[in-house]
Design a protein around this motif. Sequence first.
Motif, PDB file in Angstrom:
ATOM      1  N   ARG A  77       0.835  -1.204   0.000  1.00  0.00           N
ATOM      2  CA  ARG A  77       0.000   0.000   0.000  1.00  0.00           C
ATOM      3  C   ARG A  77       0.867   1.250   0.000  1.00  0.00           C
ATOM      4  O   ARG A  77       1.816   1.358   0.759  1.00  0.00           O
ATOM      5  N   TYR A  78       0.496   2.190  -0.845  1.00  0.00           N
ATOM      6  CA  TYR A  78       1.170   3.484  -0.877  1.00  0.00           C
ATOM      7  C   TYR A  78       0.181   4.529  -0.379  1.00  0.00           C
ATOM      8  O   TYR A  78      -0.933   4.617  -0.886  1.00  0.00           O
ATOM      9  N   TYR A  79       0.580   5.303   0.602  1.00  0.00           N
ATOM     10  CA  TYR A  79      -0.315   6.286   1.185  1.00  0.00           C
ATOM     11  C   TYR A  79      -0.083   7.680   0.640  1.00  0.00           C
ATOM     12  O   TYR A  79      -0.814   8.583   0.929  1.00  0.00           O
ATOM     13  N   GLY A  80       0.939   7.859  -0.149  1.00  0.00           N
ATOM     14  CA  GLY A  80       1.213   9.143  -0.752  1.00  0.00           C
ATOM     15  C   GLY A  80       2.511   9.092  -1.530  1.00  0.00           C
ATOM     16  O   GLY A  80       3.412   8.341  -1.176  1.00  0.00           O
ATOM     17  N   ILE A  81       2.577   9.841  -2.583  1.00  0.00           N
ATOM     18  CA  ILE A  81       3.783   9.883  -3.398  1.00  0.00           C
ATOM     19  C   ILE A  81       4.161  11.338  -3.586  1.00  0.00           C
ATOM     20  O   ILE A  81       3.324  12.176  -3.907  1.00  0.00           O
ATOM     21  N   GLN A  82       5.427  11.648  -3.367  1.00  0.00           N
ATOM     22  CA  GLN A  82       5.934  13.003  -3.532  1.00  0.00           C
ATOM     23  C   GLN A  82       7.169  12.950  -4.415  1.00  0.00           C
ATOM     24  O   GLN A  82       8.029  12.075  -4.222  1.00  0.00           O
ATOM     25  N   PRO A  83       7.313  13.865  -5.375  1.00  0.00           N
ATOM     26  CA  PRO A  83       8.548  13.900  -6.161  1.00  0.00           C
ATOM     27  C   PRO A  83       9.708  14.392  -5.300  1.00  0.00           C
ATOM     28  O   PRO A  83       9.528  15.166  -4.370  1.00  0.00           O
ATOM     29  N   MET A  84      10.901  13.917  -5.591  1.00  0.00           N
ATOM     30  CA  MET A  84      12.092  14.321  -4.858  1.00  0.00           C
ATOM     31  C   MET A  84      12.555  15.698  -5.341  1.00  0.00           C
ATOM     32  O   MET A  84      12.489  16.011  -6.515  1.00  0.00           O
ATOM     33  N   SER A  85      13.040  16.516  -4.402  1.00  0.00           N
ATOM     34  CA  SER A  85      13.551  17.838  -4.777  1.00  0.00           C
ATOM     35  C   SER A  85      15.061  17.794  -5.031  1.00  0.00           C
ATOM     36  O   SER A  85      15.640  18.770  -5.470  1.00  0.00           O
ATOM     37  N   ALA A  86      15.693  16.656  -4.739  1.00  0.00           N
ATOM     38  CA  ALA A  86      17.120  16.475  -5.001  1.00  0.00           C
ATOM     39  C   ALA A  86      17.339  15.017  -5.399  1.00  0.00           C
ATOM     40  O   ALA A  86      16.580  14.130  -4.990  1.00  0.00           O
ATOM     41  N   ILE A  88      18.708  11.262  -5.440  1.00  0.00           N
ATOM     42  CA  ILE A  88      19.086  10.336  -4.376  1.00  0.00           C
ATOM     43  C   ILE A  88      19.848   9.182  -5.002  1.00  0.00           C
ATOM     44  O   ILE A  88      19.668   8.860  -6.177  1.00  0.00           O
ATOM     45  N   THR A  89      20.726   8.555  -4.214  1.00  0.00           N
ATOM     46  CA  THR A  89      21.490   7.401  -4.669  1.00  0.00           C
ATOM     47  C   THR A  89      21.456   6.332  -3.594  1.00  0.00           C
ATOM     48  O   THR A  89      21.122   6.602  -2.430  1.00  0.00           O
ATOM     49  N   ALA A  90      21.786   5.108  -3.981  1.00  0.00           N
ATOM     50  CA  ALA A  90      21.818   4.004  -3.031  1.00  0.00           C
ATOM     51  C   ALA A  90      22.767   4.345  -1.892  1.00  0.00           C
ATOM     52  O   ALA A  90      23.856   4.870  -2.108  1.00  0.00           O
ATOM     53  N   GLY A  91      22.325   4.104  -0.671  1.00  0.00           N
ATOM     54  CA  GLY A  91      23.138   4.390   0.502  1.00  0.00           C
ATOM     55  C   GLY A  91      22.813   5.708   1.177  1.00  0.00           C
ATOM     56  O   GLY A  91      23.277   5.960   2.279  1.00  0.00           O
ATOM     57  N   ASP A  92      22.014   6.567   0.533  1.00  0.00           N
ATOM     58  CA  ASP A  92      21.618   7.829   1.184  1.00  0.00           C
ATOM     59  C   ASP A  92      20.807   7.534   2.434  1.00  0.00           C
ATOM     60  O   ASP A  92      19.981   6.610   2.462  1.00  0.00           O
ATOM     61  N   LEU A  93      21.015   8.317   3.465  1.00  0.00           N
ATOM     62  CA  LEU A  93      20.265   8.153   4.699  1.00  0.00           C
ATOM     63  C   LEU A  93      19.113   9.153   4.819  1.00  0.00           C
ATOM     64  O   LEU A  93      18.251   9.000   5.663  1.00  0.00           O
ATOM     65  N   THR A  94      19.114  10.196   3.984  1.00  0.00           N
ATOM     66  CA  THR A  94      18.037  11.180   3.981  1.00  0.00           C
ATOM     67  C   THR A  94      17.625  11.472   2.566  1.00  0.00           C
ATOM     68  O   THR A  94      18.422  11.356   1.624  1.00  0.00           O
ATOM     69  N   VAL A  95      16.363  11.852   2.393  1.00  0.00           N
ATOM     70  CA  VAL A  95      15.855  12.284   1.093  1.00  0.00           C
ATOM     71  C   VAL A  95      15.061  13.574   1.297  1.00  0.00           C
ATOM     72  O   VAL A  95      14.585  13.841   2.397  1.00  0.00           O
ATOM     73  N   LYS A  96      14.939  14.385   0.256  1.00  0.00           N
ATOM     74  CA  LYS A  96      14.189  15.631   0.352  1.00  0.00           C
ATOM     75  C   LYS A  96      13.061  15.599  -0.670  1.00  0.00           C
ATOM     76  O   LYS A  96      13.291  15.382  -1.851  1.00  0.00           O
TER      77      LYS A  96
END
Length: 99
Positions: A77-86, A88-96
Amino acid sequence: MCFGNSQVEIRITAVDYSVETFTFNDGQKYVDFDRRKVEMEISAPLVTTFVGAPPVPGEPEEETSRIQETQIADTSRYYGIQPMSANITAGDLTVKAKS
């Protein structure tokens, strides 16, 4: 699943095994021995390369992997989808996200 000191979470979707016969040369003679070969199907490609050890007779000197069983929440189930503002790559610990 833990490999050495690193922990990787993967979702196993199918498991099959067979007993295989391997041959080992101990320097003086050839020794045949059986090992269980486990094949697992996973839900997504691995992002890290894991080097395995060749099978040898006897018990392993140290544990090379550990499988832990968990029960995950409803992942379909997906409760919401937001486009990324930056990017991201494998191993990132944060996303924006944009919002």
